[in-house]
Design a protein around this motif. Structure first.
Motif, PDB file in Angstrom:
ATOM      1  N   ILE A   1      46.294 -23.594 -59.524  1.00 18.42           N
ATOM      2  CA  ILE A   1      47.517 -23.040 -58.629  1.00 18.42           C
ATOM      3  C   ILE A   1      46.828 -21.848 -57.873  1.00 18.42           C
ATOM      4  O   ILE A   1      46.282 -20.842 -58.595  1.00 18.42           O
TER       5      ILE A   1
ATOM      6  N   PRO B   1      46.769 -18.413 -55.428  1.00 16.95           N
ATOM      7  CA  PRO B   1      47.733 -17.594 -55.171  1.00 16.95           C
ATOM      8  C   PRO B   1      47.768 -17.093 -53.957  1.00 16.95           C
ATOM      9  O   PRO B   1      46.766 -17.320 -52.847  1.00 16.95           O
TER      10      PRO B   1
ATOM     11  N   GLN C   1      48.595 -13.527 -60.794  1.00 16.86           N
ATOM     12  CA  GLN C   1      48.655 -14.969 -61.166  1.00 16.86           C
ATOM     13  C   GLN C   1      49.916 -14.927 -62.147  1.00 16.86           C
ATOM     14  O   GLN C   1      50.547 -16.151 -62.202  1.00 16.86           O
TER      15      GLN C   1
ATOM     16  N   TYR D   1      53.122 -16.894 -61.174  1.00 20.60           N
ATOM     17  CA  TYR D   1      53.299 -18.503 -61.168  1.00 20.60           C
ATOM     18  C   TYR D   1      53.401 -18.907 -62.644  1.00 20.60           C
ATOM     19  O   TYR D   1      52.977 -20.163 -62.935  1.00 20.60           O
TER      20      TYR D   1
ATOM     21  N   PHE E   1      55.969 -21.710 -63.373  1.00 21.03           N
ATOM     22  CA  PHE E   1      55.772 -22.879 -62.820  1.00 21.03           C
ATOM     23  C   PHE E   1      54.495 -23.306 -63.442  1.00 21.03           C
ATOM     24  O   PHE E   1      54.693 -24.848 -63.667  1.00 21.03           O
TER      25      PHE E   1
ATOM     26  N   THR F   1      46.035 -21.121 -63.525  1.00 24.37           N
ATOM     27  CA  THR F   1      46.189 -19.798 -62.641  1.00 24.37           C
ATOM     28  C   THR F   1      45.060 -18.836 -62.716  1.00 24.37           C
ATOM     29  O   THR F   1      44.271 -18.852 -63.640  1.00 24.37           O
TER      30      THR F   1
ATOM     31  N   HIS G   1      49.460 -21.181 -52.581  1.00 27.39           N
ATOM     32  CA  HIS G   1      50.734 -20.582 -52.093  1.00 27.39           C
ATOM     33  C   HIS G   1      50.154 -19.868 -50.861  1.00 27.39           C
ATOM     34  O   HIS G   1      49.378 -18.856 -51.049  1.00 27.39           O
TER      35      HIS G   1
ATOM     36  N   ILE H   1      52.214 -24.599 -49.758  1.00 24.84           N
ATOM     37  CA  ILE H   1      53.496 -24.152 -49.936  1.00 24.84           C
ATOM     38  C   ILE H   1      53.760 -22.966 -49.234  1.00 24.84           C
ATOM     39  O   ILE H   1      52.856 -21.683 -49.520  1.00 24.84           O
TER      40      ILE H   1
ATOM     41  N   PHE I   1      58.528 -20.885 -56.239  1.00 24.36           N
ATOM     42  CA  PHE I   1      57.675 -20.717 -57.533  1.00 24.36           C
ATOM     43  C   PHE I   1      58.819 -20.078 -58.501  1.00 24.36           C
ATOM     44  O   PHE I   1      58.476 -19.996 -59.837  1.00 24.36           O
ATOM     45  N   ARG I   2      60.035 -19.911 -58.034  1.00 25.50           N
ATOM     46  CA  ARG I   2      61.012 -19.622 -59.272  1.00 25.50           C
ATOM     47  C   ARG I   2      61.497 -20.346 -60.143  1.00 25.50           C
ATOM     48  O   ARG I   2      61.982 -21.534 -59.459  1.00 25.50           O
ATOM     49  N   ASN I   3      61.711 -20.266 -61.304  1.00 26.03           N
ATOM     50  CA  ASN I   3      62.272 -21.013 -62.243  1.00 26.03           C
ATOM     51  C   ASN I   3      63.569 -21.861 -61.855  1.00 26.03           C
ATOM     52  O   ASN I   3      63.762 -22.940 -62.308  1.00 26.03           O
TER      53      ASN I   3
ATOM     54  N   TRP J   1      60.931 -28.426 -57.695  1.00 26.95           N
ATOM     55  CA  TRP J   1      59.736 -29.046 -58.434  1.00 26.95           C
ATOM     56  C   TRP J   1      59.830 -30.453 -58.657  1.00 26.95           C
ATOM     57  O   TRP J   1      58.888 -31.101 -58.458  1.00 26.95           O
TER      58      TRP J   1
END
Length: 284
Positions: free
Chosen positions: A34, A36, A42, A45, A48, A61, A111, A133, A266-268, A275
């Motif tokens: 991942i 950034p 980091q 993330y 994710f 990360t 990202h 992304i 990237f938010r839950n 995702w």
């Protein structure tokens, strides 16, 4: 809950990189690096990366040198630029992930800046697929209308005045981007003032580096991105002339959301929609 392993790596240029490794509870299906965005640490993330590990992927990360947990000492003494982040930091991280993956496929999830920096990375041919992304050119005249006046202020007034005085860009205090090494902000400024972004600012060598990338790319962008316009996205991905590409442009209403934006992916809250629906099918 999956607890990450903290690991420090030598970036090969006299600096150490902080990274976190999220290992799946069972056998891994693949490994994901991942990468950034500019000014994003980091830790952003983390949710994710945990989700990827829960779905069977080794997720890694890291922070670029001078950022987050890879910031050691004063930024005034740090000599690094964006291309250096790619050639040193990203290359070292990719090497480590490839080694850990063994015969398993390796994926790159970048990202914003993380999707722009791929041409400067050694060993990118070992990546099975790259996902960009909210990635696009930073050329300020093609930024979204809401960002354009702020970008003009940043590039023509704030950055060139403040950076020489501070010895770095004190973005955290200014509420702009975050603290950045002077080499990073100066190079990034040149890019954002050029209609062809990094390719136009740096010339033939960088144009050739983008054209040399043959890794398949899936671009995921958003209609409500407050920074990247459709034109920004199309311009940047147009530099990847030799890479097979798939573009997924998503509106919030497509997934029943009010907003996604530049950072929302990237938010839950989007685990079951973005995702699972837009990323997971393309991971081997």
């Amino acid at each position: 809950m999956i607890t990450p392993l903290s690991r420090s790596l030598d970036n090969g240029n006299g600096h150490s990189l902080s990274s976190h490794w999220y290992r799946p509870p069972g056998d891994a299906r693949g490994a994901v690096l991942i990468v950034p965005a500019m000014g994003v640490e980091q830790r952003f993330y983390e949710a994710f990366a945990r989700w990827l590990a829960e779905h069977g992927y080794l997720a890694v990360t890291f922070d670029y040198v001078g950022m987050g947990l890879s910031r050691n000492g004063s930024l005034r003494a740090l000599d690094v630029d964006v291309i250096g982040w790619g050639r040193h930091d990203c290359s070292v991280m990719l090497d480590a992930v490839v080694e850990a993956a063994g015969e398993l496929p390796v994926y790159w999830i970048g990202h914003s800046l993380g999707g722009q920096i791929l041409p400067f990375v050694q060993g990118s041919e070992r990546i099975r697929r790259a996902f960009t992304i909210a990635t696009g050119s930073g050329y300020w005249r093609e930024n979204t209308r809401s960002l354009r006046h702020k970008a003009w202020l940043l590039w023509y007034c704030v950055a060139p005045l403040v950076t020489p005085l501070a010895g770095y860009f004190p973005g955290r205090r200014l509420g702009m981007v975050g603290d950045l090494p002077r080499g990073v902000i100066r190079q990034w400024r040149r890019w954002c003032l050029n209609p062809e972004y990094s390719v136009g600012a740096e010339g033939a060598e960088v144009r050739a580096a983008y054209s040399a990338v043959r890794t398949p790319i899936t671009s995921i962008s958003f209609t409500d991105d407050e920074m990247m316009s459709r034109r920004n996205t199309e311009s940047l991905h147009g530099f990847y002339r030799s890479a097979p590409q798939t573009a997924k442009r998503i509106a919030p209403q497509d997934i029943g959301a009010k907003r996604i934006g530049h950072f929302g992916f990237f938010r839950n809250q989007f685990a079951d929609s973005l995702w699972t629906g837009y990323l997971l099918p393309d991971l081997g």
